[in-house]
Enzyme design. Structure first.
Site, PDB file in Angstrom:
ATOM      1  N   LYS A 253      -5.672   6.169   6.533  1.00  0.00           N
ATOM      2  CA  LYS A 253      -4.707   5.080   6.666  1.00  0.00           C
ATOM      3  C   LYS A 253      -3.652   5.457   7.702  1.00  0.00           C
ATOM      4  O   LYS A 253      -3.170   6.593   7.707  1.00  0.00           O
ATOM      5  CB  LYS A 253      -4.063   4.809   5.302  1.00  0.00           C
ATOM      6  CG  LYS A 253      -3.122   3.603   5.251  1.00  0.00           C
ATOM      7  CD  LYS A 253      -2.626   3.391   3.822  1.00  0.00           C
ATOM      8  CE  LYS A 253      -1.691   2.202   3.694  1.00  0.00           C
ATOM      9  NZ  LYS A 253      -1.254   1.985   2.294  1.00  0.00           N
TER      10      LYS A 253
ATOM     11  N   SER B 108      -1.844  -2.313   0.561  1.00  0.00           N
ATOM     12  CA  SER B 108      -1.686  -2.216   1.995  1.00  0.00           C
ATOM     13  C   SER B 108      -2.801  -1.430   2.667  1.00  0.00           C
ATOM     14  O   SER B 108      -2.966  -1.474   3.890  1.00  0.00           O
ATOM     15  CB  SER B 108      -0.335  -1.569   2.304  1.00  0.00           C
ATOM     16  OG  SER B 108      -0.243  -0.266   1.772  1.00  0.00           O
TER      17      SER B 108
ATOM     18  N   SER C 200      -1.353  -0.216  -3.737  1.00  0.00           N
ATOM     19  CA  SER C 200      -2.093  -0.254  -2.469  1.00  0.00           C
ATOM     20  C   SER C 200      -3.373   0.566  -2.463  1.00  0.00           C
ATOM     21  O   SER C 200      -4.202   0.416  -1.567  1.00  0.00           O
ATOM     22  CB  SER C 200      -1.189   0.224  -1.327  1.00  0.00           C
ATOM     23  OG  SER C 200      -0.086  -0.632  -1.164  1.00  0.00           O
TER      24      SER C 200
END
Length: 445
Positions: free
Chosen positions: A71, A145, A169
């Site tokens: 990420k 996210s 997330s």
């Protein structure tokens, strides 16, 4: 594309890491219209990782040649970190602690994945790099996210990926893409080299396709980082599964599916699967968990998001997406008295939650009550995002461990997910239960 199957292919000589990387890069090219990646490593950047493996022994590296995604709020040395905000971007000299551990074990970083800007959102639509589409139906959200991280695993562009989880997330995208999502106990995975969202609550998370892979990765990543002031060691004595299993579920009046009747049916089927493997199910008053969840954005913890981005927000507010700026800017006006009032309330909710958890081995909930299309979220970004956090926002505030698991499909093929959670440091117990549960899913037989 699991750790086990790739290792077998390498050991037999049927595959090499270099050949696999070439195949994956070709496969990535087929998904260029889905903004999964913010940055993918080029041949020159991949070469040191491949070269190192050519002189290594497979049996000495537990992740030999295993491709993974990161990420883009987690540092990879020499590669830009953006947190989905181009004006925030920097190039770190050192990788995040957990990334270093994975590479040392033989894993190959393939690239940095798209996310809701500054990890602020559960939808996957809040990025200037584009809206990451669901891996099963592109009209639907991927979840956020950690959007690109989940989709990259679901589409088998990598074997596993790193996300982060502050409010859900690492679990919501798992549910929406039919994956395992590991939300560890706070501090068990180091957050050194991670762009903070709420630093006191942030966790690095994992996306995999199997609980076996999650267990392998957990053992590597749960390494104490003395440089991380929030790091915590796992106690030498931790709880294990015992019989009969006792599972708590929310009272019917506390369950919320937002009008999604299929989700309700799938949750009831998941409860039945646990009963089938010998669990005793008890309804629990879910009120303290829900009250704690409400503190995350209505309370002062949003000030941590403001602290993390304050310099750029004051200098260049236009660098932020409007929805991200609106949420984070609320933190500027939170006071010390706001914090202490909320902290006192949270301590009370934590004590109530402890009383609930002591009677059960773990709690079982939906991961989310429903799923939305991209258009629905774009038309109502705040409310629908809030709905998705109904079962997730309390987890780190109450210092719990959690595991998101697939739980079947809706009639339109979109997946539904459940989460099992327990007290801090009960991660391995949850992973063991996840392995048992997954064998009861029809698609796993």
């Amino acid at each position: 594309m699991t750790i086990q199957t790739l290792r077998q292919a390498y050991q037999s000589g049927a595959l090499t890491p270099r050949a696999l990387v070439a195949e994956l890069k070709a496969k990535m090219a087929l998904h260029v219209n889905n903004p999964i990646w913010i940055y993918t490593l080029n041949d020159a950047e991949l070469e040191p990782h491949l070269k190192r493996l050519e002189g290594a022994k497979i049996e000495e590296l537990p992740l030999y040649g295993i491709p993974f995604a990161i990420k883009d709020n987690i540092d990879l040395a020499g590669i830009p970190t953006t947190a989905a905000c181009p004006d925030f971007a920097y190039v770190p000299e050192r990788s995040a602690y957990v990334v270093e551990r994975l590479i040392e074990a033989g894993a190959i970083p393939m690239g940095k994945t798209n996310l809701d800007q500054f990890a602020t959102g559960l939808v996957g639509t809040r990025s200037p790099y584009g809206i990451c589409q669901n891996s099963i139906n592109p009209e639907y959200i991927s979840g956020g996210s950690s959007a690109g991280s989940a989709v990259s695993v679901a589409l088998e562009l990598v074997t596993f990926s790193l996300g982060t989880d502050t409010a859900g997330s690492g679990r919501v995208p798992a549910a929406f893409n039919n994956l395992i999502g590991v939300k560890p106990t706070k501090g068990v995975f180091s957050t050194s080299g991670v762009v903070p969202a709420c630093r006191s609550l942030d966790c690095v998370s994992l996306f995999t396709k199997t609980c076996a892979d999650a267990q392998t990765l957990f053992a590597i990543m749960a390494s104490f980082d003395s440089e991380d002031v929030y790091a915590r060691m796992i106690p030498t004595q931790t709880k294990t599964l015992e019989k009969p299993l006792r599972i708590g579920i929310p009272r019917k009046s506390d369950l919320q599916f937002f009008g999604d009747a299929e989700a309700q049916t799938l949750f009831e089927a998941a409860v039945a699967r646990f009963i089938k493997v010998g669990a005793v199910v008890e309804e629990i008053d879910f009120t303290p968990f829900l009250k704690a969840a409400n503190l995350l954005y209505s309370g002062p913890w949003v000030a941590e998001r403001y602290v993390a981005t304050k310099a750029l927000l004051q200098k260049s507010p236009e660098s932020f997406l409007e929805v991200t700026r609106t949420i984070i800017a609320q933190g500027e006006h939170k006071s010390a008295s706001d914090y202490f009032e909320a902290e006192y309330a949270l301590k009370a909710y934590r004590r109530e939650a402890e009383q609930c958890l002591k009677w059960v081995d773990f709690m079982l909930t939906p991961t989310t009550g429903t799923i939305y299309t991209i258009d629905e979220v774009e038309n109502n970004p705040i409310e629908l995002n809030t709905n998705l956090g109904y079962y997730t926002n309390f987890m780190n505030l109450l210092d719990l461990s959690a595991l998101a698991l697939p739980a079947g499909e809706r009639g339109n093929g979109l997946p539904f997910g459940i989460t099992i959670f327990a007290d801090a440091f009960e991660d391995t117990k949850l992973l063991s239960m996840g392995e048992i549960y997954m064998k009861e899913l029809p698609c796993q037989k």
